[in-house]
Design an enzyme around this catalytic site. Structure first.
Site, short mmCIF file in Angstrom:
data_model
loop_
_atom_site.label_atom_id
_atom_site.label_comp_id
_atom_site.label_asym_id
_atom_site.label_seq_id
_atom_site.Cartn_x
_atom_site.Cartn_y
_atom_site.Cartn_z
N TYR A 83 7.42 -11.34 -2.66
CA TYR A 83 7.89 -10.41 -3.11
C TYR A 83 7.05 -9.24 -3.10
O TYR A 83 7.11 -7.98 -3.03
CB TYR A 83 8.18 -10.32 -5.05
CG TYR A 83 9.46 -9.37 -5.42
CD1 TYR A 83 10.21 -8.85 -6.00
CD2 TYR A 83 7.97 -8.31 -5.78
CE1 TYR A 83 10.38 -7.88 -5.95
CE2 TYR A 83 8.74 -7.04 -6.96
CZ TYR A 83 10.06 -7.02 -6.64
OH TYR A 83 10.46 -5.50 -7.44
N PHE B 7 19.60 18.97 9.15
CA PHE B 7 20.28 17.37 9.72
C PHE B 7 20.78 17.54 8.30
O PHE B 7 20.39 17.10 7.06
CB PHE B 7 19.44 16.44 9.93
CG PHE B 7 19.92 15.34 10.06
CD1 PHE B 7 20.88 14.83 11.45
CD2 PHE B 7 19.96 14.19 9.31
CE1 PHE B 7 21.80 13.98 12.21
CE2 PHE B 7 20.52 12.70 10.06
CZ PHE B 7 21.96 12.55 10.98
N THR B 8 22.33 16.37 8.46
CA THR B 8 22.83 16.45 7.43
C THR B 8 22.44 15.48 6.56
O THR B 8 22.35 16.19 5.32
CB THR B 8 24.16 15.41 8.07
OG1 THR B 8 24.11 13.56 8.65
CG2 THR B 8 25.43 15.77 9.29
N ASP C 123 10.12 15.20 9.80
CA ASP C 123 11.18 14.10 10.58
C ASP C 123 10.69 13.93 11.85
O ASP C 123 11.03 13.84 13.00
CB ASP C 123 12.40 14.88 10.31
CG ASP C 123 13.79 13.78 10.68
OD1 ASP C 123 13.02 12.17 10.79
OD2 ASP C 123 14.70 13.70 10.31
N LYS D 64 15.63 3.95 14.15
CA LYS D 64 16.24 4.96 16.20
C LYS D 64 14.95 4.50 17.35
O LYS D 64 14.68 3.57 17.40
CB LYS D 64 16.30 6.20 16.00
CG LYS D 64 17.34 6.82 15.41
CD LYS D 64 17.61 6.77 14.02
CE LYS D 64 19.15 7.20 13.57
NZ LYS D 64 18.97 7.49 11.87
N ARG E 98 30.38 16.71 15.68
CA ARG E 98 29.21 16.92 14.99
C ARG E 98 29.64 18.24 15.47
O ARG E 98 28.46 18.78 15.93
CB ARG E 98 27.88 16.86 16.16
CG ARG E 98 27.32 15.24 16.12
CD ARG E 98 26.74 14.89 14.83
NE ARG E 98 26.98 14.34 13.50
CZ ARG E 98 25.93 14.25 12.80
NH1 ARG E 98 25.21 13.77 12.59
NH2 ARG E 98 27.13 13.59 11.61
N PHE F 286 31.92 13.87 6.65
CA PHE F 286 32.59 13.20 7.77
C PHE F 286 31.87 11.74 8.34
O PHE F 286 32.69 11.16 9.01
CB PHE F 286 30.84 13.23 8.92
CG PHE F 286 29.83 13.47 9.00
CD1 PHE F 286 28.79 13.96 8.40
CD2 PHE F 286 29.41 12.45 9.48
CE1 PHE F 286 27.40 13.61 7.78
CE2 PHE F 286 27.88 12.23 8.90
CZ PHE F 286 26.85 12.74 8.45
N1 PM9 Z 1 21.18 10.33 12.11
C1 PM9 Z 1 22.38 9.44 13.49
O1 PM9 Z 1 23.56 8.65 13.89
C2 PM9 Z 1 22.19 8.27 11.74
C3 PM9 Z 1 23.69 8.43 10.86
S1 PM9 Z 1 23.70 9.67 10.13
C4 PM9 Z 1 24.88 10.30 11.12
O2 PM9 Z 1 22.13 10.26 13.98
C5 PM9 Z 1 17.82 12.22 11.30
C6 PM9 Z 1 16.90 12.97 12.62
C7 PM9 Z 1 18.98 11.46 11.89
C8 PM9 Z 1 19.05 10.06 11.20
C9 PM9 Z 1 19.74 9.44 11.05
C10 PM9 Z 1 18.12 10.56 10.24
C11 PM9 Z 1 18.86 9.77 8.65
C12 PM9 Z 1 17.16 11.13 9.43
N2 PM9 Z 1 16.61 11.88 10.16
O3 PM9 Z 1 20.43 6.82 8.94
O4 PM9 Z 1 18.49 7.09 6.82
O5 PM9 Z 1 19.15 10.94 13.11
O6 PM9 Z 1 17.93 6.03 8.81
O7 PM9 Z 1 18.12 8.17 8.87
C13 PM9 Z 1 21.92 9.17 12.60
P1 PM9 Z 1 19.19 6.39 8.54
#
Ligand code: PM9
Length: 471
Positions: free
Chosen positions: A86, A138-139, A229, A272, A396, A463
């Site tokens: 843990y 970014f979303t 980011d 990513k 997008r 979306f």
């Molecule tokens: N990006 C992408 O598909 C995952 C789902 S949102 C449509 O591009 C950036 C630049 C991203 C991102 C996620 C996140 C969030 C932060 N910054 O999905 O929570 O491209 O791991 O990261 C998506 P998490």
């Protein structure tokens, strides 16, 4: 794999030197193309939203590069070394070492994925009434900034909003726009600049080293922090190596670390660049910010030595970080994206230029000039592409942009795009050919295509779950 179109004759082939991915395939996962009737049923049942399709109904899945990469044999071996204590798991310390080595930040807070880290940094630093300037929204990032009481302000250069501009660093911050904001609201209302490299919503476009250096100077003059980011920063480093004077002979790892040195910390969706299926982190240099974030992580994610990941996840992630910064890996990764983009460009299909790091972005405005933006041209195009070929992509455009929290109206972004996102180390050149041919078929049938109407709209990040019907 070659980044050129296949030559027609042996003569043309003479002298050609292709490059190939620095790996070979050890395990495969079957995929299949279901019939046209089955695809029609599947997309109707999914409300014409590709996020609501079952993955078994998808042939080539270009929805996202997030959590969809293939892990290496070393990463799989690392899974067997998970220390599932843990507290104080040895894998956490491996992860901390890897982040310090390659990104250079002092303190690490692990999170389950990127938005967990966005939540922590937003809660730690933003007060109601603050402004957060950034190089395009970014979303999930913007939503966490808004939920903390802040207002995001776009300070990216104008070229980023023009899909035809071939500026080599379309992710750059416009320093005049930023300084005008600082003078208007006062530096005390700006907790940090939200800098992303590469810029996802602009087409995977990079930020130059010169720009981040100049940004650092400007922010130092006003006492403003810069948080990065870093989700696709290894890809950003590749573009600096390729395009910026003085970096051609530096490694991706050196460029990445130098870039980070101009920032105060970073959040990361490890799903990513880092070649894992789940994971994230927040890393900072300021011990006070660390203290707050380390306290918040136990409320929202998990203990500060796992933050929502298992020990084995952290081990695979630590190994993924070292693989992500290998020059030959990044070259092949961006090269594959470019291969698809060059095919489409050669066929006259409108895409965002220059070709970015993680995806090809189809320009739905130029695809469907007869479909108004509030009839969702990009959502329509993603559905049509799936119908034609079983290739899954992502909207997008206006749906992703959501509504203005003050007026409640749709935001109308200049970019109305469909993203064909390439998972890392997953698909072959033949998959890219099949995809390009599918896009071409949909493009050829563009004049007969009608738009959609939204029939269900969730409050946040619509979306993901919105539903549509054909007009
Ligand atoms: N990006 C992408 O598909 C995952 C789902 S949102 C449509 O591009 C950036 C630049 C991203 C991102 C996620 C996140 C969030 C932060 N910054 O999905 O929570 O491209 O791991 O990261 C998506 P998490």
């Amino acid at each position: 794999m070659s980044s050129q179109v296949v030559p027609q004759t042996m003569g043309q082939q003479f002298g050609r030197r292709s490059w190939a991915e620095p790996w070979k395939i050890k395990m495969v996962e079957p995929i299949r193309l279901i019939s046209r009737e089955e695809r029609e049923r599947a997309i109707r049942e999914a409300g014409y939203n590709t996020f609501l399709l079952r993955s078994e109904d998808v042939y080539i899945d270009l929805l996202t590069d997030s959590g969809t990469s293939a892990m290496s044999d070393r990463q799989w071996a690392g899974l067997m070394l998970g220390d599932e204590a843990y507290a104080g798991s040895r894998n956490f310390y491996h992860l901390e070492d890897a982040v310090r080595t390659y990104y250079g930040y002092k303190y690490l807070v692990p999170t389950h994925q990127g938005r967990g880290a966005e939540h922590l940094i937003s809660k730690a630093l933003i007060k109601p009434g603050d402004y957060i300037p950034g190089n395009m929204y970014f979303t999930t990032t913007r939503l966490h900034q808004e939920l903390a009481g802040g207002t995001f302000v776009d300070v990216i250069i104008d070229e980023a909003h023009d899909p035809t501009s071939t500026h080599p660093f379309k992710g750059n911050v416009d320093l005049d726009k930023l300084e005008a904001l600082i003078k208007r609201v006062g530096p005390e209302k700006i907790p940090y600049v939200s800098l992303a490299g590469t810029v996802n919503m602009a087409g995977g476009q990079p930020v130059s080293m010169a720009n981040v250096k100049a940004l650092r100077n400007l922010c130092d003059r006003y006492g403003i922090r810069i948080y990065l980011d870093a989700t696709r920063m290894a890809e950003n480093a590749f573009f600096i190596q390729e395009r910026e004077d003085g970096y051609a002979n530096k490694s991706i790892a050196e460029i990445l670390k130098e870039f980070c040195s101009y920032t105060d910390g970073a959040w990361m969706s490890a799903k990513k660049d880092h070649l894992v299926n789940i994971g994230g982190w927040l890393a900072v240099n300021d011990p006070d910010v660390f203290d707050v974030a380390r306290n918040l992580v136990v409320v929202y994610e998990g203990l500060h030595t796992y933050g929502g990941m298992s020990g084995r996840d952290m081990e695979a992630l630590a190994i993924g970080i070292t693989e992500a910064v290998q020059d030959d890996h990044i070259r092949a990764r961006v090269g594959q994206v470019r291969y698809l983009g060059e095919l489409l460009t050669d066929w006259g299909i409108p895409i965002v230029q220059p070709i970015g790091g993680h995806a090809i972005f189809l320009d739905a405005r130029r695809f469907y000039p007869h479909i108004p933006q509030d009839q969702f041209p990009a959502q329509t195009l993603a559905a049509e592409l799936y119908l034609d070929s079983g290739v899954r992509s992502m909207e997008r455009g206006i749906v992703s942009a959501g509504r203005d929290p003050e007026t409640g109206d749709h935001r109308y972004p200049r970019l109305e795009l469909v993203r064909l996102t390439i998972p890392r180390r997953v698909y072959t050149q033949a998959h890219m050919d099949v995809t390009a041919e599918a896009v071409k078929a949909v493009y050829d049938a563009r004049e007969q295509t009608r738009g959609l109407k939204m029939v269900y709209e969730p409050k946040y990040l619509r979306f993901f779950q919105a539903r549509f019907e054909r007009l």
